[in-house]
Design an enzyme around this catalytic site. Structure first.
Site, PDB file in Angstrom:
ATOM      1  N   CYS A  44       0.684  -1.385   0.032  1.00 15.49           N
ATOM      2  CA  CYS A  44       0.028   0.270  -0.441  1.00 15.49           C
ATOM      3  C   CYS A  44       0.364   1.539  -0.122  1.00 15.49           C
ATOM      4  CB  CYS A  44      -1.042  -0.247   0.995  1.00 15.49           C
ATOM      5  SG  CYS A  44      -2.195   1.305   1.605  1.00 15.49           S
ATOM      6  N   CYS A  49      -1.626   1.946  -2.925  1.00 19.41           N
ATOM      7  CA  CYS A  49      -2.281   2.283  -2.934  1.00 19.41           C
ATOM      8  C   CYS A  49      -2.007   4.132  -2.149  1.00 19.41           C
ATOM      9  CB  CYS A  49      -2.948   2.433  -1.511  1.00 19.41           C
ATOM     10  SG  CYS A  49      -3.502   0.450  -1.421  1.00 19.41           S
ATOM     11  N   LYS A  52      -0.121   4.989  -5.984  1.00 16.06           N
ATOM     12  CA  LYS A  52      -0.864   5.095  -7.048  1.00 16.06           C
ATOM     13  C   LYS A  52      -2.309   6.259  -7.097  1.00 16.06           C
ATOM     14  CE  LYS A  52      -4.302   1.474  -7.052  1.00 16.06           C
ATOM     15  NZ  LYS A  52      -4.652   0.738  -6.834  1.00 16.06           N
ATOM     16  N   TYR A 181      -9.438  -3.881 -10.652  1.00 12.73           N
ATOM     17  CA  TYR A 181      -9.692  -2.137 -10.981  1.00 12.73           C
ATOM     18  C   TYR A 181      -7.986  -1.545 -10.402  1.00 12.73           C
ATOM     19  CZ  TYR A 181      -7.209  -3.793  -5.809  1.00 12.73           C
ATOM     20  OH  TYR A 181      -6.296  -4.563  -4.881  1.00 12.73           O
ATOM     21  N   GLU A 185      -7.644   1.523 -12.892  1.00  8.45           N
ATOM     22  CA  GLU A 185      -7.208   2.681 -12.343  1.00  8.45           C
ATOM     23  C   GLU A 185      -5.628   3.355 -12.747  1.00  8.45           C
ATOM     24  OE1 GLU A 185      -8.017   2.179  -8.044  1.00  8.45           O
ATOM     25  OE2 GLU A 185      -6.366   1.261  -8.505  1.00  8.45           O
ATOM     26  N   HIS A 438     -28.107  20.464  -0.663  1.00  2.00           N
ATOM     27  CA  HIS A 438     -28.059  21.115  -2.180  1.00  2.00           C
ATOM     28  C   HIS A 438     -27.516  22.154  -1.806  1.00  2.00           C
ATOM     29  CE1 HIS A 438     -30.419  21.741  -5.767  1.00  2.00           C
ATOM     30  NE2 HIS A 438     -30.597  23.240  -5.078  1.00  2.00           N
ATOM     31  N   GLU A 443     -26.623  14.056  -3.232  1.00  4.18           N
ATOM     32  CA  GLU A 443     -28.305  14.277  -2.280  1.00  4.18           C
ATOM     33  C   GLU A 443     -29.419  13.614  -2.929  1.00  4.18           C
ATOM     34  OE1 GLU A 443     -30.409  18.322  -3.961  1.00  4.18           O
ATOM     35  OE2 GLU A 443     -28.696  18.155  -4.380  1.00  4.18           O
TER      36      GLU A 443
END
Length: 461
Positions: A44, A49, A52, A181, A185, A438, A443
């Site tokens: 990682c 992670c 990256k 993934y 990525e 909002h 939302e």
């Protein structure tokens, strides 16, 4: 007479899971040694992670520069310098590695910069020094490594997600092979940084196991950003005039400067000594463990990717923490692997918690699916051809939200907060009574009132 041990815990592997376990155990007063043969921080921090995600950020600035014009900004022609990104990224990784070292030492953990192997249920041997250490408990936290599968002629010409961080220059043309993934990525990163990118996957959709509509949305977005080729495989690679020629199963050819293979990862168990203590691997080559992360040998535990349960950094951390609390803190608990919020840092992003529509229907029978698909507010002025997709999956019998699937900007950030609600057992009524913030994209999660038409009919009676 009681047996004498040199340490209470010997951790093999200095990644996220091993580091967390070592620190927590030491905090309970355990004598702890940790062996790491490469760099403390693991996949990682060192080559996963963190570096990256920094590259993901870099790739997204191209969109920001383009979008600024729609808001009145005049931006000079931007230039990207790979060497600057690499230097600053690597410096940040080194900084984080130093923090990991410091935190371990402050906790009282002894770091051993060597490869360690298991000799028996309580003995670890250090290959560099030949020293043998007797430990009351051994924790295996060695992670996994990328593999080039299937093996094809010329495979040695390709790199994996490890070597990609060593590239000294940005390839003008790159072929990324894979549909998971990691492939998704990195394909997004290189396309954003200006490389002519081809993403090739043998399946008909990217990201197997994710919600089909999310997969379709990503495929559409990536088709606009790069050369996306689905249903294709690479048959061979060969060096040609300083480039690499990839021959595909349909007889066509792609000539690129670099090939990145991201087709899977395999637990790092080779030469670890598991066979000496009778620990047999499972069909995926991983170490089988029970809910407490204990192997078939009572004194040996394993956490993280080497167990192939849920191969995510936060899961390894929680498994390491649960192990230390249980074994050394007299606070037993187990990690629940059934409900895991996660994100894919594609561009646009994907955020998921819970079940997709098909799995939820198989589990619960009757479900309602609420959907919203819209153009994000920012795109109305930037003119970017982009959409946001949100899905909320609800079990009709209990009204519980059993899945949330997001596609769009900041989906990873949004899903973390949504994950709290879903983990707590929030119902659709709980979502409905939550006041919307909002104007935001998120939302929509609390304003969807009418279920969408289901994909397959549900039998009645």
């Amino acid at each position: 007479m009681s047996e004498t041990f040199d340490v209470d815990l010997f951790v093999i592997g200095g990644g996220s899971g091993g580091v967390r376990a070592a620190r927590i155990a030491a905090g309970y007063g355990a004598r702890v040694k940790l062996a790491e043969e490469y760099r403390v921080g693991g996949t990682c921090v060192i080559r996963g992670c963190v570096p990256k995600k920094l590259m993901v950020y870099a790739g997204r600035f191209a969109d920001e520069f383009e979008d600024a014009a729609g808001f009145g900004w005049s931006v000079p022609e931007p230039r990207f310098d790979w060497s600057v990104l690499k230097r600053r990224r690597d410096a940040e990784v080194t900084r984080l590695e130093g923090i990991y070292d410091t935190n371990l030492m402050r906790a009282g953990v002894e770091i051993v910069p060597e490869r360690a192997v298991i000799e028996d249920a309580h003995t670890v041997r250090l290959l560099g020094s030949g020293q043998r250490v007797r430990a009351r408990f051994i924790l295996v936290a060695v992670g996994a490594s990328p593999v080039k599968e299937p093996v094809i002629p010329g495979a040695e010409l390709a790199i994996t997600s490890n070597e990609v961080f060593d590239l000294e220059t940005r390839p003008d043309r790159i072929l990324v092979v894979g549909g998971g993934y990691i492939a998704v990525e990195f394909a997004g990163v290189f396309a954003g940084l200006g490389s002519r990118t081809t993403l090739l996957h043998r399946g008909d959709r990217l990201l197997r196991g994710f919600d089909d509509e999310i997969r379709d949305a990503l495929g559409e977005a990536y088709s606009r950003r790069m050369d996306l080729r689905l249903g294709r495989t690479v048959q061979s690679l060969e060096r040609r005039d300083g480039a690499v020629a990839a021959r595909l199963d349909d007889g066509s050819e792609i000539v690129v400067d670099q090939v990145l293979v991201a087709t899977g990862r395999r637990p790092n168990v080779a030469g670890l000594g598991l066979e000496r203590v009778g620990i047999a691997l499972d069909g995926a080559g991983a170490i089988p463990v029970d809910a407490t992360s204990r192997t078939t040998v009572p004194s040996i535990y394993a956490v993280g990717d080497v167990t192939n349960r849920a191969n995510l950094t936060p899961i390894a951390i929680r498994e390491g923490h649960a192990f230390a609390d249980t074994v050394f803190g007299n606070k037993p608990w187990c990690v629940d692997h059934r409900l895991i919020p996660t994100a894919v840092f594609s561009t646009p992003e994907i955020g998921v918690v819970g079940h997709n529509e098909d799995v939820a229907r198989d589990i619960y029978g009757r479900i309602d699916v609420y959907k919203a698909s819209f153009r994000p507010m920012k795109a109305t002025l930037s003119g970017r051809d982009e959409k946001v997709l949100m899905k909320v999956v609800v079990d009709c019998a209990s009204d519980k939200v059993v899945g949330v699937h997001l596609f769009g900007h900041d989906a990873g950030e949004i899903i973390q907060a949504v994950g709290i609600a879903v983990t707590m057992g929030a119902t659709k009524a709980d979502f409905d009574r939550t006041i919307a913030v909002h104007p935001t994209a998120s939302e929509e999660l609390v304003t969807m009132r009418v279920p969408a038409v289901t994909k397959r009919p549900v039998a009645v009676g």
